[in-house]
Design an enzyme around this catalytic site. Structure first.
Site, short mmCIF file in Angstrom:
data_model
loop_
_atom_site.label_atom_id
_atom_site.label_comp_id
_atom_site.label_asym_id
_atom_site.label_seq_id
_atom_site.Cartn_x
_atom_site.Cartn_y
_atom_site.Cartn_z
N PRO A 11 -1.01 48.38 -24.33
CA PRO A 11 -1.92 49.65 -24.49
C PRO A 11 -1.45 50.32 -25.41
O PRO A 11 -2.01 51.09 -26.30
CB PRO A 11 -2.18 50.28 -23.22
CG PRO A 11 -1.38 49.60 -22.20
CD PRO A 11 -0.63 48.41 -22.68
N ASP A 70 6.31 41.88 -34.43
CA ASP A 70 7.67 41.46 -33.48
C ASP A 70 8.77 42.15 -33.96
O ASP A 70 8.78 42.37 -35.36
CB ASP A 70 7.95 39.74 -34.10
CG ASP A 70 8.93 39.26 -32.95
OD1 ASP A 70 8.83 39.43 -31.82
OD2 ASP A 70 10.04 38.72 -33.42
N SER A 71 9.60 42.57 -33.21
CA SER A 71 10.77 43.64 -33.79
C SER A 71 11.86 43.07 -32.97
O SER A 71 11.90 42.44 -31.93
CB SER A 71 10.32 44.88 -33.31
OG SER A 71 9.76 45.04 -32.15
N LYS A 174 9.32 60.12 -34.00
CA LYS A 174 10.03 58.41 -34.12
C LYS A 174 8.76 57.68 -34.95
O LYS A 174 9.56 56.92 -36.05
CB LYS A 174 9.84 57.99 -32.82
CG LYS A 174 10.51 56.55 -32.95
CD LYS A 174 10.58 55.86 -31.29
CE LYS A 174 11.07 54.43 -31.60
NZ LYS A 174 10.82 53.62 -30.25
N ARG A 180 8.81 50.08 -36.78
CA ARG A 180 7.49 49.99 -36.39
C ARG A 180 6.40 50.75 -37.44
O ARG A 180 5.46 50.36 -37.98
CB ARG A 180 7.11 50.22 -34.97
CG ARG A 180 5.82 49.20 -34.62
CD ARG A 180 5.66 49.19 -33.09
NE ARG A 180 6.67 48.49 -32.51
CZ ARG A 180 7.62 49.10 -31.96
NH1 ARG A 180 7.55 50.42 -31.75
NH2 ARG A 180 8.79 48.27 -31.44
#
Ligand code: IMP
Length: 197
Positions: A11, A70-71, A174, A180
């Site tokens: 979420p 994807d990280s 951040k 991201r």
């Protein structure tokens, strides 16, 4: 509003994606909201391959455009590891703290602490088109955990520009410099061009 399915059950990711894509007239929904399963094995050898695997599988199942990310964390002194295996570093069933402690132990006595996070956002469309965007954040692995915000390796990922670990930053700070956040901004531009907006 055009519906896009997020290839994740997270979420937090839904909130992040929705906020950034709303202005493009895109409504982001969870797989469960369109009756599909988002479990896809991440068998790719790159972040891009894994993000595309997830986006394509969900797109095919839902018949709607799908977005995935994807990280992972790449540490220079470990030859770029854990990389695509970041989520599984140390094996199944470990807590975040156990994983970053393993990393600190692997780097004990190591003076080269350079590392970077990478995130790839991928989007797949029912007509077979795909878009991908990458974001990177350079930093170092701290000698000890600092901060309580965030998740994963945040307490040990130090960003020299801001002289803080990710876990010492609030969400907005951040997102402004994170892998991201950067991948999402780049993706948003690509999607705007693709949609002709
Ligand atoms: P995935 O992208 O969900 O496959 O997982 C990547 C893994 O990398 C996560 O499980 C986290 O442990 C780690 N990771 C990715 N982004 C971050 C971040 O922003 N902070 C801390 N850890 C992260």
């Amino acid at each position: 509003m055009t519906k896009f399915v997020l290839a994740s059950h997270n979420p937090g990711k839904l909130k992040e994606m929705s906020a950034i894509l709303e202005d493009l007239g895109v409504e982001v929904v969870l797989p469960s909201q369109v009756g599909v399963d988002a479990e896809v094995e991440e068998t790719g050898e790159t972040f891009e391959a894994n993000a595309l695997l997830k986006a394509k599988a969900v797109c095919q199942a839902a018949g709607l455009p799908a977005i995935a990310d994807d990280s992972g964390l790449c540490v220079d002194a470990l030859g770029g590891a854990p990389g695509v295996y970041t989520a599984r570093y140390g094996g199944e069933g470990l807590t975040d703290a156990q994983r970053y402690t393993l990393l600190l132990n692997a780097l004990r006595g190591q003076t080269n602490r350079a590392a970077h996070f990478v995130s790839v956002v991928a989007c797949a469309f029912p007509n077979g088109d795909t878009l991908t965007a990458e974001g990177r954040c350079d930093g170092t692995i701290a000698f000890a955990p600092m901060g309580t915000e965030g998740f994963g390796y945040d307490p040990v990922f130090f960003v020299p520009e801001l002289r803080k670990t990710f876990a010492q930053m609030d969400g907005a700070e951040k997102a402004s410099i994170s892998h991201r956040g950067r991948a999402l901004q780049a993706f948003c531009k690509e999607l705007a061009t693709y949609l002709g907006k």
